[in-house]
Write a protein that holds these residues in place. Structure first.
Motif, PDB file in Angstrom:
ATOM      1  N   SER A 166       4.036  -3.133   8.979  1.00 16.15           N
ATOM      2  CA  SER A 166       3.898  -4.578   8.755  1.00 16.15           C
ATOM      3  C   SER A 166       4.417  -5.365   9.951  1.00 16.15           C
ATOM      4  CB  SER A 166       4.658  -4.993   7.495  1.00 16.15           C
ATOM      5  OG  SER A 166       4.129  -4.348   6.363  1.00 16.15           O
ATOM      6  N   LEU A 167       5.463  -4.816  10.609  1.00 11.91           N
ATOM      7  CA  LEU A 167       6.065  -5.529  11.728  1.00 11.91           C
ATOM      8  C   LEU A 167       5.243  -5.436  13.006  1.00 11.91           C
ATOM      9  CD1 LEU A 167       9.856  -4.666  11.294  1.00 11.91           C
ATOM     10  CD2 LEU A 167       8.728  -6.873  10.911  1.00 11.91           C
ATOM     11  N   ILE A 168       4.567  -4.295  13.214  1.00  7.65           N
ATOM     12  CA  ILE A 168       3.823  -4.112  14.463  1.00  7.65           C
ATOM     13  C   ILE A 168       2.767  -5.196  14.670  1.00  7.65           C
ATOM     14  CG2 ILE A 168       2.207  -2.576  15.649  1.00  7.65           C
ATOM     15  CD1 ILE A 168       3.839  -0.225  14.615  1.00  7.65           C
ATOM     16  N   LEU A 173      12.461  13.128  -3.975  1.00 10.91           N
ATOM     17  CA  LEU A 173      11.739  11.941  -4.423  1.00 10.91           C
ATOM     18  C   LEU A 173      12.309  10.671  -3.800  1.00 10.91           C
ATOM     19  CD1 LEU A 173       9.555  10.784  -6.275  1.00 10.91           C
ATOM     20  CD2 LEU A 173      11.258  10.689  -8.108  1.00 10.91           C
ATOM     21  N   THR A 174      13.651  10.586  -3.742  1.00  8.81           N
ATOM     22  CA  THR A 174      14.283   9.416  -3.132  1.00  8.81           C
ATOM     23  C   THR A 174      13.958   9.320  -1.652  1.00  8.81           C
ATOM     24  OG1 THR A 174      16.104   9.576  -4.724  1.00  8.81           O
ATOM     25  CG2 THR A 174      16.490   8.261  -2.728  1.00  8.81           C
ATOM     26  N   LEU A 202      11.068   6.758   2.695  1.00 12.21           N
ATOM     27  CA  LEU A 202      10.145   6.924   3.814  1.00 12.21           C
ATOM     28  C   LEU A 202       8.920   6.040   3.641  1.00 12.21           C
ATOM     29  CD1 LEU A 202       9.538   8.470   6.425  1.00 12.21           C
ATOM     30  CD2 LEU A 202       8.418  10.234   5.036  1.00 12.21           C
ATOM     31  N   SER A 203       8.426   5.908   2.404  1.00 16.14           N
ATOM     32  CA  SER A 203       7.281   5.025   2.143  1.00 16.14           C
ATOM     33  C   SER A 203       7.627   3.574   2.455  1.00 16.14           C
ATOM     34  CB  SER A 203       6.836   5.161   0.684  1.00 16.14           C
ATOM     35  OG  SER A 203       6.410   6.473   0.406  1.00 16.14           O
ATOM     36  N   ILE A 204       8.835   3.139   2.049  1.00 17.87           N
ATOM     37  CA  ILE A 204       9.255   1.750   2.321  1.00 17.87           C
ATOM     38  C   ILE A 204       9.385   1.522   3.821  1.00 17.87           C
ATOM     39  CG2 ILE A 204      11.127   0.084   2.012  1.00 17.87           C
ATOM     40  CD1 ILE A 204      11.666   1.376  -0.716  1.00 17.87           C
ATOM     41  N   ILE A 251       0.831  -1.209   0.000  1.00 18.23           N
ATOM     42  CA  ILE A 251       0.000   0.000   0.000  1.00 18.23           C
ATOM     43  C   ILE A 251       0.862   1.254   0.000  1.00 18.23           C
ATOM     44  CG2 ILE A 251      -1.647   1.340   1.369  1.00 18.23           C
ATOM     45  CD1 ILE A 251      -2.867  -1.297   2.297  1.00 18.23           C
ATOM     46  N   SER A 252       1.914   1.258   0.808  1.00  9.89           N
ATOM     47  CA  SER A 252       2.804   2.417   0.880  1.00  9.89           C
ATOM     48  C   SER A 252       3.491   2.660  -0.455  1.00  9.89           C
ATOM     49  CB  SER A 252       3.843   2.209   1.983  1.00  9.89           C
ATOM     50  OG  SER A 252       3.221   2.094   3.238  1.00  9.89           O
TER      51      SER A 252
END
Length: 366
Positions: A61-63, A46-47, A52-54, A5-6
């Protein structure tokens, strides 16, 4: 799932930013000064946004994975799962309602903007914009005094009138619907004077003889004369709203007014014209008055001309006549009156673009 999603949101954001850049570069501001927007993509930003999105996707996902790895009692797990599911359901329903409400607001606003643009494009501005052009110039920028400035302006007008493609030409200090707001206090002869601060307002316009012929405005009474070019030439032409508001709809010709009160010399009204749009197409009728341009000197004037041929060619010819008289004089705001009308539509068009971007963002969120 959160990582996907991110990433998808980041990619969609990049495409949306590119679309916004193209839209902004395509905007044509109603100005003769070229404005450059540096909308190049900053790859460092942009990078950073991509990383930051990743990171955000990995973190969220880890929580849940960490939470599920903790041992819990079966009853507590059942109760907690039931309550958590209920809270998530309520929150999700609330967010859906908010999203739908915002989408409806955007859709309604977009519909109103489109209707306003359609109505504005068909609205009568009070003058005939077809086959008419306008150019502006300021002789004071080149150090012309009043005597030289008046002579130069008259020469430009005479040369314009002599062109075979020009049917009528005139000078004015105020072109309607140019986003330039102006008004002055008015005192009507015979009315009660309650102080200068309590006087009503009207839009003042200065024009040379023939202005109403150029603009296609019907005139009842008489136009200004060439000899009405001194301070003692106190004559004026008013519009219908001026007559309705200050003379109760009676014939204004022969009536008198001035600017500041009963102690000042009066101007005599010699003509009446229909109402027009002066500041914006959506404005209510406003009182306006015209006085002779040559009575009061201004270095900045606008030449308006009604053409017999292609207006674009006439614009080029008028610009050339000014340059022949003095190459140092800069001509600006050279456009057809049909193009000039686009200036008054600029705020509504910008609002439409902003709404379109808002709807694109809303669709991206959905």
């Amino acid at each position: 799932e959160s990582l996907l999603i991110s990433l998808s949101g980041g990619v969609a954001g990049v495409f949306l930013a590119a679309a916004i850049n193209r839209a902004v570069r395509g905007i044509r501001l109603p100005s003769d000064v070229t404005l450059l927007f540096d909308l190049r993509t900053d790859w460092r930003v942009l990078t950073f946004a991509l990383l930051l999105s990743i990171a955000t996707g990995i973190l969220f996902s880890l929580i849940p994975a960490l939470q599920s790895s903790k041992p819990q009692l079966v009853p507590a797990l059942k109760a907690e799962s039931s309550m958590a599911g209920f809270r998530r359901s309520r929150l999700r329903n609330f967010l859906v309602v908010v999203q739908i409400s915002l989408s409806l607001i955007l859709l309604i606003s977009a519909g109103l903007i489109v209707r306003s643009l359609q109505a504005a494009q068909t609205m009568r501005p009070g003058f005939n914009p077809e086959n008419a052009v306008a150019i502006s110039f300021d002789v004071s920028l080149q150090g012309y005094n009043e005597e030289r400035g008046r002579a130069f302006q008259k020469q430009v007008l005479e040369r314009a009138q002599a062109l075979p493609q020009v049917e009528h030409a005139a000078l004015t200090d105020y072109l309607p619907l140019g986003l330039n707001y102006n008004d002055s206090t008015i005192y009507i002869e015979g009315t009660e004077f309650k102080g200068a601060s309590n006087l009503p307002l009207a839009i003042p316009i200065e024009s040379s003889p023939g202005y109403f012929d150029v603009m296609g405005i019907p005139l009842r009474g008489r136009d200004f004369r060439d000899d009405e070019n001194k301070k003692e030439s106190r004559v004026a032409i008013v519009n219908e709203t001026f007559a309705k508001k200050f003379f109760n709809g009676q014939d204004p010709i022969g009536r008198r007014f001035n600017w500041h009160g009963p102690q000042d010399p009066f101007f005599e009204i010699v003509g009446e014209v229909p109402d027009g749009k002066y500041n914006s197409l959506g404005e209510d009728p406003k009182p306006a008055l015209y006085t002779p341009l040559y009575r009061d000197y201004s270095g900045t004037v606008t030449l308006v001309a009604r053409t017999r041929g292609d207006p674009k060619q006439v614009l080029s010819a008028l610009r050339g006549e000014v340059q022949k008289l003095d190459p140092s004089i800069s001509v600006y705001a050279a456009k057809t009156l049909r193009e000039h009308l686009g200036t008054s539509l600029f705020p509504a068009r910008m609002a439409a673009i902003a709404l379109a971007l808002g709807m694109a963002i809303d669709a991206n969120v959905l």
